[in-house]
Design a protein around this motif. Structure first.
Motif, PDB file in Angstrom:
ATOM      1  N   ARG A 191     -31.555  69.117 -92.874  1.00  0.00           N
ATOM      2  CA  ARG A 191     -30.665  69.915 -92.023  1.00  0.00           C
ATOM      3  C   ARG A 191     -31.394  71.117 -91.421  1.00  0.00           C
ATOM      4  O   ARG A 191     -31.250  71.413 -90.226  1.00  0.00           O
ATOM      5  CB  ARG A 191     -29.456  70.379 -92.830  1.00  0.00           C
ATOM      6  N   SER A 196     -33.295  60.443 -95.999  1.00  0.00           N
ATOM      7  CA  SER A 196     -33.695  61.807 -95.653  1.00  0.00           C
ATOM      8  C   SER A 196     -35.158  61.856 -95.221  1.00  0.00           C
ATOM      9  O   SER A 196     -35.508  62.538 -94.248  1.00  0.00           O
ATOM     10  CB  SER A 196     -33.466  62.742 -96.846  1.00  0.00           C
ATOM     11  N   ALA A 210     -22.794  61.939 -97.211  1.00  0.00           N
ATOM     12  CA  ALA A 210     -22.728  61.990 -98.675  1.00  0.00           C
ATOM     13  C   ALA A 210     -23.393  60.773 -99.307  1.00  0.00           C
ATOM     14  O   ALA A 210     -23.794  60.812-100.473  1.00  0.00           O
ATOM     15  CB  ALA A 210     -21.273  62.088 -99.116  1.00  0.00           C
ATOM     16  N   ASP A 253     -32.345  64.716-104.286  1.00  0.00           N
ATOM     17  CA  ASP A 253     -31.630  64.236-103.106  1.00  0.00           C
ATOM     18  C   ASP A 253     -30.953  65.383-102.353  1.00  0.00           C
ATOM     19  O   ASP A 253     -30.957  65.423-101.115  1.00  0.00           O
ATOM     20  CB  ASP A 253     -30.607  63.165-103.486  1.00  0.00           C
ATOM     21  N   GLN A 254     -30.388  66.337-103.097  1.00  0.00           N
ATOM     22  CA  GLN A 254     -29.742  67.485-102.454  1.00  0.00           C
ATOM     23  C   GLN A 254     -30.765  68.399-101.782  1.00  0.00           C
ATOM     24  O   GLN A 254     -30.527  68.908-100.681  1.00  0.00           O
ATOM     25  CB  GLN A 254     -28.930  68.271-103.479  1.00  0.00           C
ATOM     26  N   LEU A 255     -31.899  68.612-102.447  1.00  0.00           N
ATOM     27  CA  LEU A 255     -32.950  69.444-101.865  1.00  0.00           C
ATOM     28  C   LEU A 255     -33.448  68.838-100.559  1.00  0.00           C
ATOM     29  O   LEU A 255     -33.611  69.536 -99.546  1.00  0.00           O
ATOM     30  CB  LEU A 255     -34.110  69.596-102.853  1.00  0.00           C
ATOM     31  N   ALA A 286     -31.858  66.691 -98.591  1.00  0.00           N
ATOM     32  CA  ALA A 286     -30.802  66.739 -97.568  1.00  0.00           C
ATOM     33  C   ALA A 286     -30.743  68.127 -96.928  1.00  0.00           C
ATOM     34  O   ALA A 286     -30.542  68.253 -95.714  1.00  0.00           O
ATOM     35  CB  ALA A 286     -29.457  66.371 -98.188  1.00  0.00           C
ATOM     36  N   TYR A 287     -30.925  69.150 -97.742  1.00  0.00           N
ATOM     37  CA  TYR A 287     -30.934  70.518 -97.214  1.00  0.00           C
ATOM     38  C   TYR A 287     -32.127  70.724 -96.281  1.00  0.00           C
ATOM     39  O   TYR A 287     -32.001  71.321 -95.198  1.00  0.00           O
ATOM     40  CB  TYR A 287     -30.989  71.511 -98.374  1.00  0.00           C
ATOM     41  N   MET A 289     -32.184  72.430-107.313  1.00  0.00           N
ATOM     42  CA  MET A 289     -31.181  71.401-107.065  1.00  0.00           C
ATOM     43  C   MET A 289     -31.838  70.040-107.235  1.00  0.00           C
ATOM     44  O   MET A 289     -33.069  69.928-107.188  1.00  0.00           O
ATOM     45  CB  MET A 289     -30.571  71.555-105.668  1.00  0.00           C
ATOM     46  N   GLU A 317     -27.658  66.372 -90.026  1.00  0.00           N
ATOM     47  CA  GLU A 317     -26.742  66.474 -91.160  1.00  0.00           C
ATOM     48  C   GLU A 317     -26.648  65.117 -91.843  1.00  0.00           C
ATOM     49  O   GLU A 317     -26.249  64.125 -91.227  1.00  0.00           O
ATOM     50  CB  GLU A 317     -25.365  66.918 -90.691  1.00  0.00           C
ATOM     51  N   GLN A 318     -27.052  65.058 -93.102  1.00  0.00           N
ATOM     52  CA  GLN A 318     -26.993  63.810 -93.849  1.00  0.00           C
ATOM     53  C   GLN A 318     -25.589  63.576 -94.403  1.00  0.00           C
ATOM     54  O   GLN A 318     -24.883  64.520 -94.766  1.00  0.00           O
ATOM     55  CB  GLN A 318     -27.998  63.828 -95.004  1.00  0.00           C
ATOM     56  N   THR A 326     -29.485  58.429 -98.897  1.00  0.00           N
ATOM     57  CA  THR A 326     -30.441  58.371-100.004  1.00  0.00           C
ATOM     58  C   THR A 326     -31.658  59.240 -99.689  1.00  0.00           C
ATOM     59  O   THR A 326     -31.806  59.761 -98.578  1.00  0.00           O
ATOM     60  CB  THR A 326     -30.907  56.929-100.229  1.00  0.00           C
TER      61      THR A 326
END
Length: 272
Positions: free
Chosen positions: A93, A109, A102, A85-87, A89-90, A82, A99-100, A105
């Motif tokens: 969490r 994170s 939408a 940024d998505q990695l 954010a995961y 991914m 929980e970040q 940045t």
């Protein structure tokens, strides 16, 4: 389906990471020792690599289970393919329970991880983050972001150990990122099983599943190693199908000829 016929309590050759079926081969035991050293001595990062189907994920899970209780939280990311940024954010969490949004940045994170891990370290704990299938982290930004996490420290102690687990395709990527490679306190390469280990591996899994008699004759185990080159995932697939077919044919044991026939059937199906 075939468990009752062979007097087994479970299917012995499932391709899932079940600790009870772990076979302590020499290479695997040496790898676990090195990885425990890296984590328990609060090193920043370590690498576990090897070819496909050699049991890397099982070793990572065993490592997490064997660590003392102060090594927490323990997070195992099994699919890291991914954007950076998505990695991240995961990871936020799973690692610190935040929980970040939408609009968060990468910097947001990282700060969330820094705060959470700092509190964790001051509480006498040490976090462990396992990135499985790390060869899929093709995004340089994602790799660089993971590297930055290994810099986080509190009161002179590193907050986290990062373990990269992946196929050997990850090695060229790390060579292109020398700043990351120099942070790897331990680099482990999982090896395939030898012929003797292959036979012991099959016997161990059968015994763990409840077998109390010989099922694979010695010649079958020799041929099994020749076909699979000692790769546990291939051994599991071939043995599972051999047990099924021998059950259907009401055979009392599995011979080398039956192993060869099952292998030829698998090859024929894959090439059609």
């Amino acid at each position: 389906m075939y468990e009752d016929y062979w007097n087994l309590q479970a299917r012995p050759f499932e391709n899932t990471a079940i600790p009870a079926f772990y076979y302590p081969a020499e290479s695997a035991q040496g790898t676990l020792l090195k990885l425990r050293y890296a984590v328990e001595n609060r090193r920043g990062a370590a690498l576990l690599t090897g070819g496909e189907g050699l049991g890397k994920t099982l070793l990572a899970q065993l490592l997490l289970e064997q660590l003392p209780e102060q090594f927490t939280p323990k997070v195992h990311v099994v699919f890291p393919y991914m954007p950076a940024d998505q990695l991240l954010a995961y990871i936020v969490r799973e690692l610190v329970g935040v929980e970040q949004s939408a609009t968060s940045t990468i910097a947001d994170s990282v700060q969330a991880i820094r705060r959470g891990l700092s509190e964790n370290t001051r509480a006498g704990k040490h976090a462990v983050l396992v990135i499985d299938e790390a060869h899929l982290v093709a995004d340089f930004n994602a790799l660089e972001t993971l590297r930055l996490l290994t810099n986080l420290e509190t009161d002179g102690m590193l907050d986290m150990t990062l373990l990269l687990v992946g196929q050997t395709e990850i090695l060229p990527a790390l060579k292109r990122a020398p700043a990351f490679e120099t942070r790897l306190a331990v680099k482990c390469m999982v090896k395939a099983l030898t012929a003797d280990e292959t036979a012991s591996y099959v016997l161990h899994r059968l015994t763990t599943a409840g077998a109390r008699r010989e099922i694979f004759v010695p010649e079958a185990l020799e041929r099994l190693h020749q076909i699979t080159n000692g790769a546990p995932r291939r051994i599991n697939r071939l043995c599972d199908l051999a047990l099924l077919i021998a059950f259907a044919e009401e055979q009392s044991v599995i011979s080398a000829e039956q192993i060869e026939a099952v292998h030829e059937e698998l090859v024929a199906v894959s090439t059609d």
